[in-house]
Design a protein around this motif. Structure first.
Motif, PDB file in Angstrom:
ATOM      1  N   LEU A  42      41.259   7.987 111.685  1.00  0.00           N
ATOM      2  CA  LEU A  42      40.958   6.553 111.518  1.00  0.00           C
ATOM      3  C   LEU A  42      39.486   6.343 111.164  1.00  0.00           C
ATOM      4  CD1 LEU A  42      42.965   5.521 114.675  1.00  0.00           C
ATOM      5  CD2 LEU A  42      43.581   4.875 112.332  1.00  0.00           C
ATOM      6  N   ALA A  43      38.631   7.247 111.667  1.00  0.00           N
ATOM      7  CA  ALA A  43      37.195   7.173 111.324  1.00  0.00           C
ATOM      8  C   ALA A  43      36.545   8.498 111.702  1.00  0.00           C
ATOM      9  CB  ALA A  43      36.504   6.038 112.084  1.00  0.00           C
ATOM     10  N   GLY A  44      35.558   8.903 110.906  1.00  0.00           N
ATOM     11  CA  GLY A  44      34.713  10.006 111.335  1.00  0.00           C
ATOM     12  C   GLY A  44      34.938  11.367 110.718  1.00  0.00           C
ATOM     13  N   GLU A  45      35.893  11.462 109.764  1.00  0.00           N
ATOM     14  CA  GLU A  45      36.082  12.776 109.164  1.00  0.00           C
ATOM     15  C   GLU A  45      34.779  13.257 108.506  1.00  0.00           C
ATOM     16  OE1 GLU A  45      39.158  10.421 107.408  1.00  0.00           O
ATOM     17  OE2 GLU A  45      37.228   9.617 108.027  1.00  0.00           O
ATOM     18  N   HIS A  46      34.622  14.541 108.398  1.00  0.00           N
ATOM     19  CA  HIS A  46      33.433  15.229 107.886  1.00  0.00           C
ATOM     20  C   HIS A  46      32.219  15.026 108.801  1.00  0.00           C
ATOM     21  CE1 HIS A  46      34.997  16.885 104.209  1.00  0.00           C
ATOM     22  NE2 HIS A  46      35.547  15.732 103.876  1.00  0.00           N
ATOM     23  N   ALA A  47      31.888  13.788 109.172  1.00  0.00           N
ATOM     24  CA  ALA A  47      30.737  13.586 110.078  1.00  0.00           C
ATOM     25  C   ALA A  47      30.992  14.284 111.411  1.00  0.00           C
ATOM     26  CB  ALA A  47      30.513  12.096 110.290  1.00  0.00           C
ATOM     27  N   VAL A  48      32.276  14.358 111.796  1.00  0.00           N
ATOM     28  CA  VAL A  48      32.638  15.005 113.073  1.00  0.00           C
ATOM     29  C   VAL A  48      32.296  16.497 113.056  1.00  0.00           C
ATOM     30  CG1 VAL A  48      35.039  15.509 112.390  1.00  0.00           C
ATOM     31  CG2 VAL A  48      34.483  15.146 114.815  1.00  0.00           C
ATOM     32  N   VAL A  49      32.265  17.086 111.875  1.00  0.00           N
ATOM     33  CA  VAL A  49      31.869  18.510 111.761  1.00  0.00           C
ATOM     34  C   VAL A  49      30.381  18.652 112.093  1.00  0.00           C
ATOM     35  CG1 VAL A  49      31.647  20.462 110.140  1.00  0.00           C
ATOM     36  CG2 VAL A  49      33.651  18.960 110.020  1.00  0.00           C
ATOM     37  N   HIS A  50      29.650  17.550 111.911  1.00  0.00           N
ATOM     38  CA  HIS A  50      28.190  17.567 112.136  1.00  0.00           C
ATOM     39  C   HIS A  50      27.810  16.850 113.423  1.00  0.00           C
ATOM     40  CE1 HIS A  50      27.469  19.274 108.113  1.00  0.00           C
ATOM     41  NE2 HIS A  50      28.592  18.633 107.814  1.00  0.00           N
ATOM     42  N   GLY A  51      28.772  16.752 114.356  1.00  0.00           N
ATOM     43  CA  GLY A  51      28.447  16.267 115.706  1.00  0.00           C
ATOM     44  C   GLY A  51      28.674  14.793 115.948  1.00  0.00           C
ATOM     45  N   SER A  52      29.214  14.058 114.953  1.00  0.00           N
ATOM     46  CA  SER A  52      29.494  12.640 115.183  1.00  0.00           C
ATOM     47  C   SER A  52      30.836  12.457 115.865  1.00  0.00           C
ATOM     48  CB  SER A  52      29.513  11.884 113.836  1.00  0.00           C
ATOM     49  OG  SER A  52      28.246  11.956 113.232  1.00  0.00           O
ATOM     50  N   THR A  53      31.032  11.259 116.405  1.00  0.00           N
ATOM     51  CA  THR A  53      32.312  10.914 117.020  1.00  0.00           C
ATOM     52  C   THR A  53      33.325  10.574 115.932  1.00  0.00           C
ATOM     53  OG1 THR A  53      31.088   9.984 118.869  1.00  0.00           O
ATOM     54  CG2 THR A  53      33.407   9.324 118.661  1.00  0.00           C
ATOM     55  N   ALA A  54      34.593  10.901 116.181  1.00  0.00           N
ATOM     56  CA  ALA A  54      35.655  10.539 115.237  1.00  0.00           C
ATOM     57  C   ALA A  54      36.852  10.018 116.024  1.00  0.00           C
ATOM     58  CB  ALA A  54      36.058  11.743 114.385  1.00  0.00           C
ATOM     59  N   MET A  55      37.716   9.298 115.324  1.00  0.00           N
ATOM     60  CA  MET A  55      38.936   8.746 115.926  1.00  0.00           C
ATOM     61  C   MET A  55      40.124   9.276 115.129  1.00  0.00           C
ATOM     62  SD  MET A  55      38.702   6.444 118.376  1.00  0.00           S
ATOM     63  CE  MET A  55      39.993   5.230 118.076  1.00  0.00           C
ATOM     64  N   ALA A  56      41.132   9.800 115.856  1.00  0.00           N
ATOM     65  CA  ALA A  56      42.307  10.345 115.168  1.00  0.00           C
ATOM     66  C   ALA A  56      43.562   9.998 115.951  1.00  0.00           C
ATOM     67  CB  ALA A  56      42.184  11.862 115.026  1.00  0.00           C
ATOM     68  N   ALA A  57      44.700   9.989 115.241  1.00  0.00           N
ATOM     69  CA  ALA A  57      45.984   9.722 115.904  1.00  0.00           C
ATOM     70  C   ALA A  57      47.057  10.621 115.301  1.00  0.00           C
ATOM     71  CB  ALA A  57      46.384   8.254 115.725  1.00  0.00           C
ATOM     72  N   ALA A  58      47.980  11.039 116.155  1.00  0.00           N
ATOM     73  CA  ALA A  58      49.114  11.828 115.667  1.00  0.00           C
ATOM     74  C   ALA A  58      50.047  10.901 114.895  1.00  0.00           C
ATOM     75  CB  ALA A  58      49.859  12.456 116.838  1.00  0.00           C
ATOM     76  N   ILE A  59      50.783  11.499 113.941  1.00  0.00           N
ATOM     77  CA  ILE A  59      51.825  10.740 113.218  1.00  0.00           C
ATOM     78  C   ILE A  59      53.153  11.470 113.429  1.00  0.00           C
ATOM     79  CG2 ILE A  59      50.298   9.700 111.510  1.00  0.00           C
ATOM     80  CD1 ILE A  59      51.120  11.902 109.540  1.00  0.00           C
ATOM     81  N   ASP A  60      54.256  10.739 113.213  1.00  0.00           N
ATOM     82  CA  ASP A  60      55.564  11.352 113.531  1.00  0.00           C
ATOM     83  C   ASP A  60      56.140  12.101 112.338  1.00  0.00           C
ATOM     84  OD1 ASP A  60      57.573   8.268 113.365  1.00  0.00           O
ATOM     85  OD2 ASP A  60      56.123   9.173 111.994  1.00  0.00           O
ATOM     86  N   LEU A  61      55.286  12.952 111.769  1.00  0.00           N
ATOM     87  CA  LEU A  61      55.736  13.944 110.778  1.00  0.00           C
ATOM     88  C   LEU A  61      55.306  15.296 111.337  1.00  0.00           C
ATOM     89  CD1 LEU A  61      54.589  12.175 107.476  1.00  0.00           C
ATOM     90  CD2 LEU A  61      56.917  12.263 108.411  1.00  0.00           C
ATOM     91  N   TYR A  62      56.247  16.252 111.369  1.00  0.00           N
ATOM     92  CA  TYR A  62      56.009  17.478 112.130  1.00  0.00           C
ATOM     93  C   TYR A  62      56.119  18.742 111.275  1.00  0.00           C
ATOM     94  CZ  TYR A  62      56.745  14.414 116.142  1.00  0.00           C
ATOM     95  OH  TYR A  62      56.641  13.386 117.057  1.00  0.00           O
ATOM     96  N   THR A  63      55.439  19.774 111.734  1.00  0.00           N
ATOM     97  CA  THR A  63      55.667  21.136 111.238  1.00  0.00           C
ATOM     98  C   THR A  63      56.397  21.895 112.329  1.00  0.00           C
ATOM     99  OG1 THR A  63      53.761  21.205 109.737  1.00  0.00           O
ATOM    100  CG2 THR A  63      54.541  23.313 110.588  1.00  0.00           C
TER     101      THR A  63
END
Ligand SMILES: Nc1ncnc2c1ncn2[C@@H]1O[C@H](COP(=O)(O)OP(=O)(O)OP(=O)(O)O)[C@@H](O)[C@H]1O
Ligand SMILES: C[C@@](O)(CCO)CC(=O)[O-]
Ligand SMILES: [Mg+2]
Length: 387
Positions: free
Chosen positions: A13-34
């Motif tokens: 939802l927010a923060g991709e790439h910056a999270v690799v450099h120590g920033s906060t990020a927001m993520a959520a699971a989705i109902d598509l599976y492996t």
């Protein structure tokens, strides 16, 4: 006897790439599976090979266990309870085993996934015969965490057979691991992600392991609970890209512009934390929901602007942004960018006819649109044929 694991994809939802450099990020699971299933030969089958069947890609790999033992240096120091990075020496040996199977040029990106399979399998389960079958509901290489879901499901299936995990083999249907076992799955999955992503932050495998919605920073997760209805349109631009290369590109840009990129990452950190506060704030009425949605839309737009600064947008993503903006909807890329998938927030009060128009216009560009359930379960396991 078969053990089967499944792990969800994700949206950031927010923060991709910056999270690799120590920033906060927001993520959520989705109902598509492996899904990863492991089957084992009975003693009278006398089958001494390790097989990997990537069913969706119609690709099969097979290695005599003796060959694996011969090529991969001693794994004696690796213990299941201590997730370990794949060493350069073992990575070279694994690449020999992968290159033996000529992967079609169009699917060459799968080599990193096969390498991750061989590392996780031999490190956790050892050089023993089995047949692994992998299927997925996720588009590969599209920003929805297919690599993480693959590594999480594989790690879970392998650990389910180890002494490090206590499970009820007689249980029918999907079951979840305990907290300590989930942590072990997540740590091993990260070792697989390192082979595929190069320098992963760990957010993808963490949200795939634990599910729901999380705030993540430097390896630490905070579960986000909310009663806010959140509906996202996911648009797959179908532009293939490679997360490892995109992550490396941002790191190179950071070396060239350290101060500017530090400001970008700090801004993303604030956006992610503000997004977490907005989403977690209790919802009292429709007005409150609309107000929260408007704040989310602004935060998504700001994050997208900063992702443009990081150099990870793409013409196809800009087309999605322009199209949805015509309908006053806010979008941002999700995952590594460079193509892949774009999120568009669908406000609660938005009419279905507008959604239909947006989807029709997006799909007229050759994009694929779908909605997915957000915040579902994490990794789960099931057994068949165990007494
Ligand atoms: N079901 C699968 N079977 C085998 N390999 C897979 C599978 N899913 C993903 N992979 C591996 O992961 C690679 C895609 O990972 P990549 O990180 O580039 O994209 P993604 O995970 O879908 O997107 P993002 O990391 O941006 O969320 C594939 O090329 C393959 O090597
Ligand atoms: C781009 C990135 O931030 C998310 C990819 O889904 C990479 C990572 O965090 O490992
Ligand atoms: Mg990935």
């Amino acid at each position: 006897m078969e053990v089967r694991a499944r792990a969800p994809g994700k949206i950031i939802l927010a923060g991709e790439h910056a999270v690799v450099h120590g920033s906060t990020a927001m993520a959520a699971a989705i109902d598509l599976y492996t899904y990863v299933s492991l089957g084992f030969p009975t003693p009278n089958e006398n089958d001494d090979t390790l097989k990997l069947h990537l069913k969706d890609m119609d690709l099969e790999f097979s290695w005599p266990v003796g060959k694996i033992k011969e090529v991969i240096p001693d794994l004696g120091s690796v213990t299941v309870s201590s997730p370990t990075p794949c060493s350069l020496e073992i990575a070279r040996a694994i690449s020999i085993l992968v290159e033996e199977h000529k992967i079609p040029e169009a699917k060459v990106g799968l080599a990193s996934g096969v390498s991750a399979f061989l590392w996780l399998y031999t490190a956790i389960h050892g050089c023993k015969p089995a047949k692994a079958v992998v299927t997925s509901e996720l588009p590969l290489g599209s920003g929805l965490g297919s690599s993480a879901a693959f590594c999480v499901a594989l790690s879970a299936a392998l650990l389910a057979l180890s002494d490090s995990v206590n499970l009820d083999f007689s249980h029918q249907g999907w079951q979840v691991f305990g907290e300590s076992e989930l942590e072990l799955v997540n740590k091993w999955a990260l070792e697989g992600e390192k082979i595929i992503h190069g320098k992963p932050s760990g957010i993808d495998n963490t949200v795939s392991t634990y599910g729901n919605m999380i705030k993540f920073r430097s390896g630490e997760l905070t579960r986000i609970n909310t009663n806010m209805p959140l509906k996202m349109l996911i648009t797959n631009t179908k532009v293939g890209r490679n997360t490892k290369a995109l992550v490396a590109g941002v790191s190179e840009r950071t070396l060239r512009h350290p101060s500017a990129m530090s400001s970008v990452f700090n801004a993303v950190d604030s956006i992610s934390n503000e997004m977490a506060s907005v989403i977690q704030a209790p919802v009292s009425d429709d007005l409150a929901i609309t107000e929260k949605e408007e704040k989310l839309e602004e935060l998504m737009e700001m994050n997208q602007g900063l992702l443009l600064c990081m150099g990870v947008s793409h013409a196809s993503i800009e087309t999605v942004l322009r199209t949805t903006l015509k309908y006053k909807l806010s979008s941002k890329l999700t995952g590594a960018g460079g193509g892949g998938c774009v999120l568009t927030l669908l406000p609660t009060l938005l009419s279905g006819s507008v959604v239909d128009k947006v989807v029709s216009e997006l799909e007229s560009n050759g994009f694929q649109c779908f909605t997915a359930g957000i915040g579902g379960n994490g990794m789960e396991i099931s057994f068949t044929g165990f007494s």
